[in-house]
Scaffold this motif. Structure first.
Motif, PDB file in Angstrom:
ATOM      1  N   LYS A   5       8.824  -1.329  29.001  1.00 12.75           N
ATOM      2  CA  LYS A   5       8.953  -2.941  29.478  1.00 12.75           C
ATOM      3  C   LYS A   5       7.529  -3.635  30.333  1.00 12.75           C
ATOM      4  O   LYS A   5       7.504  -4.929  29.872  1.00 12.75           O
ATOM      5  N   LEU A   6       6.776  -3.084  30.671  1.00 10.11           N
ATOM      6  CA  LEU A   6       5.438  -3.805  31.295  1.00 10.11           C
ATOM      7  C   LEU A   6       4.861  -4.013  30.118  1.00 10.11           C
ATOM      8  O   LEU A   6       4.447  -4.755  29.349  1.00 10.11           O
ATOM      9  N   GLU A   7       4.763  -2.986  29.087  1.00 14.20           N
ATOM     10  CA  GLU A   7       3.568  -3.381  27.988  1.00 14.20           C
ATOM     11  C   GLU A   7       4.697  -4.392  26.548  1.00 14.20           C
ATOM     12  O   GLU A   7       3.984  -5.920  26.541  1.00 14.20           O
ATOM     13  N   ILE A   8       6.370  -4.814  26.941  1.00 16.30           N
ATOM     14  CA  ILE A   8       6.723  -5.880  26.133  1.00 16.30           C
ATOM     15  C   ILE A   8       6.241  -7.442  27.116  1.00 16.30           C
ATOM     16  O   ILE A   8       5.679  -8.528  26.564  1.00 16.30           O
ATOM     17  N   LYS A   9       6.450  -7.005  28.108  1.00 14.31           N
ATOM     18  CA  LYS A   9       5.938  -7.860  29.050  1.00 14.31           C
ATOM     19  C   LYS A   9       4.577  -8.423  29.149  1.00 14.31           C
ATOM     20  O   LYS A   9       4.254 -10.127  28.071  1.00 14.31           O
ATOM     21  N   ILE A  26       8.727 -12.376  35.169  1.00  9.48           N
ATOM     22  CA  ILE A  26       9.678 -11.585  34.171  1.00  9.48           C
ATOM     23  C   ILE A  26      10.079 -10.585  34.483  1.00  9.48           C
ATOM     24  O   ILE A  26      10.210  -9.455  35.021  1.00  9.48           O
ATOM     25  N   LYS A  27      11.750 -11.399  34.736  1.00 10.33           N
ATOM     26  CA  LYS A  27      12.504 -10.183  35.027  1.00 10.33           C
ATOM     27  C   LYS A  27      13.364  -9.366  33.989  1.00 10.33           C
ATOM     28  O   LYS A  27      13.038 -10.178  32.330  1.00 10.33           O
ATOM     29  N   ASP A  28      13.668  -8.789  33.607  1.00 12.25           N
ATOM     30  CA  ASP A  28      14.109  -7.193  32.512  1.00 12.25           C
ATOM     31  C   ASP A  28      15.568  -8.174  32.199  1.00 12.25           C
ATOM     32  O   ASP A  28      14.891  -7.634  30.933  1.00 12.25           O
ATOM     33  N   ASP A  29      16.370  -8.931  32.571  1.00 18.01           N
ATOM     34  CA  ASP A  29      17.192  -9.306  32.153  1.00 18.01           C
ATOM     35  C   ASP A  29      16.826 -11.279  31.845  1.00 18.01           C
ATOM     36  O   ASP A  29      17.935 -11.617  32.017  1.00 18.01           O
ATOM     37  N   ASP A  30      15.869 -11.631  32.134  1.00 20.24           N
ATOM     38  CA  ASP A  30      15.563 -12.770  32.334  1.00 20.24           C
ATOM     39  C   ASP A  30      15.924 -13.281  31.216  1.00 20.24           C
ATOM     40  O   ASP A  30      15.209 -12.630  29.653  1.00 20.24           O
ATOM     41  N   SER A  71      16.238 -10.650  26.078  1.00 21.10           N
ATOM     42  CA  SER A  71      15.686 -10.335  27.615  1.00 21.10           C
ATOM     43  C   SER A  71      14.517  -8.799  26.845  1.00 21.10           C
ATOM     44  O   SER A  71      15.129  -8.613  25.907  1.00 21.10           O
ATOM     45  N   VAL A  72      13.832  -9.033  27.868  1.00 21.96           N
ATOM     46  CA  VAL A  72      13.123  -7.570  27.988  1.00 21.96           C
ATOM     47  C   VAL A  72      13.342  -6.647  27.856  1.00 21.96           C
ATOM     48  O   VAL A  72      13.391  -5.210  27.342  1.00 21.96           O
ATOM     49  N   GLU A  73      14.804  -6.321  28.524  1.00 23.57           N
ATOM     50  CA  GLU A  73      15.805  -5.582  28.262  1.00 23.57           C
ATOM     51  C   GLU A  73      16.056  -5.000  26.623  1.00 23.57           C
ATOM     52  O   GLU A  73      16.106  -3.747  26.332  1.00 23.57           O
ATOM     53  N   THR A  74      15.988  -6.366  26.255  1.00 22.75           N
ATOM     54  CA  THR A  74      17.033  -6.049  24.864  1.00 22.75           C
ATOM     55  C   THR A  74      15.801  -5.647  23.888  1.00 22.75           C
ATOM     56  O   THR A  74      16.521  -4.465  22.733  1.00 22.75           O
ATOM     57  N   MET A  75      15.039  -6.060  24.389  1.00 18.28           N
ATOM     58  CA  MET A  75      14.048  -6.007  23.260  1.00 18.28           C
ATOM     59  C   MET A  75      13.417  -4.300  23.420  1.00 18.28           C
ATOM     60  O   MET A  75      12.956  -3.592  22.774  1.00 18.28           O
TER      61      MET A  75
END
Lengths: 85, 387
Positions: A5-9, A26-30, A71-75
């Motif tokens: 998740k950090l890498e994706i952000k 950037i929150k995971d579920d933003d 969101s980053v979570e889904t990605m």
């Protein structure tokens, strides 16, 4: 998963040149599009290329993007399941 | 008549906030960085992240010009650029090579075209009028001026935003270096390079705060040094102006020891007391640096002051028809870092120890001739007159 998740952000910030935004902002579920990070259709194309280039994921059905890029979570979940590199 | 009703400039000097010429930034090295204006004051965050420096500088310079002119409705936006948005061109071409023609992203490509600056200005203003970009090397700005002038004189347009913009890019400037275009040391061939943007509002309507009038523009691709004087005579003849009427000459002389004969031939044709003004030692060379010269000349025309930092020869106070008056506005030379820091903090200009930032009143500066050439080609004459 947290590392991914950090890498994706960080990749999103770099690829989209999001000035004054850090990974911590950037929150995971933003929501990435619309009211959240405010990304648009050109950004969506950048993200599709990023999936292909960095994770070996080709999106054959553009409609899939709507859910994957929510969101980053889904990605992160999609990448973890489908990545080839 | 064509009036200059507004001007805006982003350059290696603090031209965007009026600090220049009171405050002059001493060039460091041979590639001069621009002093960045507070971009976010002019461009929405969602837009700014996709813009290259040329687009951002162009948008800010155009906003400054329009602000000065009272935000008029535009009948045309005309842009001159030599290399266009070269940084984004480099970005997507590099991506093509590095990724073996795969994984190509849209942003750099969209932003890389030569008409991106004019397009972004129009998008920002919601202006659907005539929008054209001229890409003619070192006469790109002048070509845009010719178009604007013809449209205004033929009454096809009443108010036009016209300007010149170029940006530097690492690989392109590396190639310029290999080609010997960029100076590598004191006395070596090549010039100091930079980037910048300058825009102007030209109109057939005179305003109380108009800078002056654009009388004529001429562009010549090839000219031998001995042909400069006859070309100038022909240009002045068609404008109905005598050589003796010219009160100041603004030349695009840079620090390249080559190709300087053109300027010595031209300035040699004027009386020694006529001020010869140069600017590329402060703006750097780039294809549309002459727009910086136009910006400078418009300011001199309106204020009657010749900044000492740009005075190459002559005595403004002793020019024909004028009495000497050496009133000075003191300023100082600062480093680029200091200027950038001040810009980032939106500080206004401060006066200090005078070095070369003084300005000298040039009484009766009514007609200014601008002459530019680039490495022996792309010659241009522009004649400006007071209102």
């Amino acid at each position: 998963m947290d590392q991914l998740k950090l890498e994706i952000k960080e990749k999103i910030i770099a690829a989209l040149n999001l000035e004054d935004v850090t990974a911590a902002d950037i929150k995971d579920d933003d929501a990435l599009f619309g009211d959240g990070l405010g990304l648009d259709s050109i950004d969506a194309l950048e993200l599709i290329v990023m999936l292909d280039k960095d994770y070996g994921i080709k999106l054959s059905d553009p409609k899939e993007g709507r859910n994957i890029f929510r969101s980053v979570e889904t990605m992160a979940a999609y990448i973890a399941e489908h990545r080839t590199k | 008549m064509i009036y200059i009703n507004g001007r805006g400039c982003v350059s290696a000097q603090k031209t965007f906030d009026g600090s220049f010429p009171d405050e002059v930034i001493a060039p460091e090295g041979y590639i001069l960085p621009v002093v960045p204006p507070p971009y976010k004051d002019y461009i929405a965050p969602a837009m700014i992240r996709r813009m290259g420096s040329g687009v951002k500088n162009g948008v800010v310079a155009s906003a400054l010009a329009l602000q000065e002119a009272g935000s008029p409705d535009l009948d045309a936006i005309i842009t001159g650029t030599g290399v266009g948005c070269i940084k984004d061109s480099e970005a997507f071409l590099t991506a093509i090579l590095e990724n073996h023609e795969e994984f190509l992203t849209p942003t750099a490509f969209i932003q890389s075209t030569h008409n991106t600056v004019g397009a972004q200005i129009a998008l920002g203003l919601g202006c659907k009028a005539y929008n054209f970009s001229y890409v003619n090397s070192a006469v790109s700005f002048e070509s845009a001026l010719v178009d604007a002038r013809l449209q205004l004189l033929s009454e096809e347009a009443r108010t036009i935003l016209v300007g010149g913009v170029d940006e530097k890019a690492d690989y392109t400037y590396h190639l310029f270096g290999l080609a010997g275009l960029i100076k590598t040391g004191e006395g070596t061939p090549g010039a100091s390079y930079s980037e910048g943007a300058a825009f102007f509002v030209l109109s057939t309507d005179k305003q109380e705060e108009s800078y002056g009038m654009l009388k004529d523009v001429a562009v010549m691709n090839c000219l031998e040094p001995e042909a400069v004087a006859p070309a100038l005579e022909a240009f002045l003849r068609r404008t109905g102006t005598a050589l003796a009427d010219i009160d100041a000459v603004v030349i695009g002389k840079n620090d390249d020891p080559q190709f300087q004969e053109y300027y010595s031939v031209l300035s040699g044709g004027f009386s020694p007391e006529v001020p010869v003004i140069h600017y590329k030692h402060l703006s750097g060379e780039y294809n549309t640096a002459s727009a910086f010269g136009f910006w400078l000349a418009a300011g001199i025309l309106k204020s009657g002051y010749v900044p000492e930092a740009v005075l190459l020869s002559g005595q403004p106070g002793l020019s024909p028809g004028g009495a000497a008056s050496n009133a000075a506005t003191l300023g100082k030379i600062v480093s680029h870092e200091e200027a950038s820091h001040r810009a980032a903090n939106s500080e206004t200009a401060q006066s200090g120890a005078a070095i070369r930032g003084a300005a000298i009143r040039g009484a009766a500066i009514r007609h200014i001739l601008l002459y530019n050439q680039y490495r022996g080609i792309d010659h241009s004459f522009i004649l400006l007159s007071g209102c």
